[in-house]
Design an enzyme around this catalytic site. Sequence first.
Site, PDB file in Angstrom:
ATOM      1  CB  CYS B  78      96.595  46.640  83.114  1.00  0.00           C
ATOM      2  SG  CYS B  78      96.236  48.174  82.226  1.00  0.00           S
ATOM      3  CG  HIS B 168      98.420  48.375  87.073  1.00  0.00           C
ATOM      4  ND1 HIS B 168      99.097  47.546  86.210  1.00  0.00           N
ATOM      5  CD2 HIS B 168      97.802  49.287  86.283  1.00  0.00           C
ATOM      6  CE1 HIS B 168      98.921  47.943  84.967  1.00  0.00           C
ATOM      7  NE2 HIS B 168      98.130  48.998  84.978  1.00  0.00           N
ATOM      8  CD  GLU B 170     100.741  45.239  88.499  1.00  0.00           C
ATOM      9  OE1 GLU B 170      99.714  44.721  88.997  1.00  0.00           O
ATOM     10  OE2 GLU B 170     100.772  45.742  87.363  1.00  0.00           O
TER      11      GLU B 170
END
Lengths: 292, 185
Positions: B78, B168, B170
Amino acid sequence: MTNEKQYELNKELAQMLKGGVIMDVTTPEQAKIAEAAGACAVMALERIPADIRAAGGVARMSDPKMIKGIQDAVSIPVMAKCRIGHFAEAQILEAIEIDYIDESEVLSPADDTYHIDKREFRVPFVCGAKNLGEALRRIAEGASMIRTKGEPGTGDVIQAVRHMRATNSEIRRIASMRDDELFNAAKELEVPYELVKYVHDNGKLPVVNFAAGGVATPADAALMMQLGAEGVFVGSGIFKSGNPSKRAQAIVKAVANFNDHKLLSELSEDLGEAMVGINEHEIELLMAERGV
Amino acid sequence: MTAVLAVQGDFLEHEKALDALGEDRFEIRCANDLDRPFDRLILPGGESTVQAKLIKELGLFCKLRDAITAGTPVYATCAGMILLCAEAGGDEGCCFRTIPANVKRNAYGRQLGSFYTESEFKGIGIIPMEFIRAPYIESAADDVEIMSVTDGHITGIRYGNQLAVSFHPELCDDTRLLRYFLDFK
């Protein structure tokens, strides 16, 4: 998309703000100064809390036109405040596609019993909390970010410290409980069992927790971060000071390096006049008492 | 050893993902942290304008850019993608400019435009993708490899040892993309 998934995305936007500083701004020019200084988001409002306090009277949601002017001026997320319980103001803010709504005790509460049912909205909400019970009640209502209430517009950090310490010490207490004690803890906190269970299992709130209220210096920001805040709101502290841009930049760096004492000492130099501030015991209106 | 840029954003989520895979890591917050050697670098999500400013003003820029251009593997999500791209349509946010690509910031609009989907990632398969006020790639040089396309827009690219995505990973439990990156040499 389901509201449940939107809620996840809303919590995740707050995660992207972590380690950042959200600044109160009243004009597009201030918003640009804040963005250039490294704000990770701005809070658009007609008057900063210190002036709301000084002016007295009923404080309401800002003019949507003024908020849109700020949305057009910057590329970072824009937040705006609505009154506690005033879901129509929240609907208006959602209609102009605000990035985050702060259901805020800084404005005059519209409802002395009910907060907004934030689960009915697709736009995310941040709410203030003095302790774990308040935080979890707001989360149960659909808040996807929490902040301390602090005492806005005073430049006195004592309440933000008190609220951050209270919330985190209660989190530690819940985390140390036996499983069979959690039901009673939920009863005492007046919150759903599932949220208490989450705090117990994870040792943290299910959403991001920022510090807000009275932060005026890099040292204030570092103090809040070391006490466990995941980021900082700065309201009156910046644009009520002598050199807003320099102070804003210093606070941004202090939040990113809150444990680097040498850097903090450099950041604290030559910032000019800090906001004058009012001590907690000198004020007549405790905004933090609004909405429990 | 993986270095995680930790000046702002969701670096903790990247660190948790690394921990779950048993990968050693440390945080880069100030210039002194760059004295430690690292094998790869992660640029997390967050606000690219804030990160770019802090990278420059905290004295991180030169060493990080040199590491990236020297071929140190870098994985950017991002905001991190914006830091790596050469152009962002005149907007602030570019930093290292080590990938010859044009990135559009806030390409899906405000938070109400944020969304979740599952889509194909080259060499991995269908993976979950969380887009939070996300950018996408408007155009890229021919030698930039397109790794994922979502709703007609480029959302994942690889350029040598630089891997950049709009979304994302993560924030999901799915660690396939991270494992893919950890194999970069």
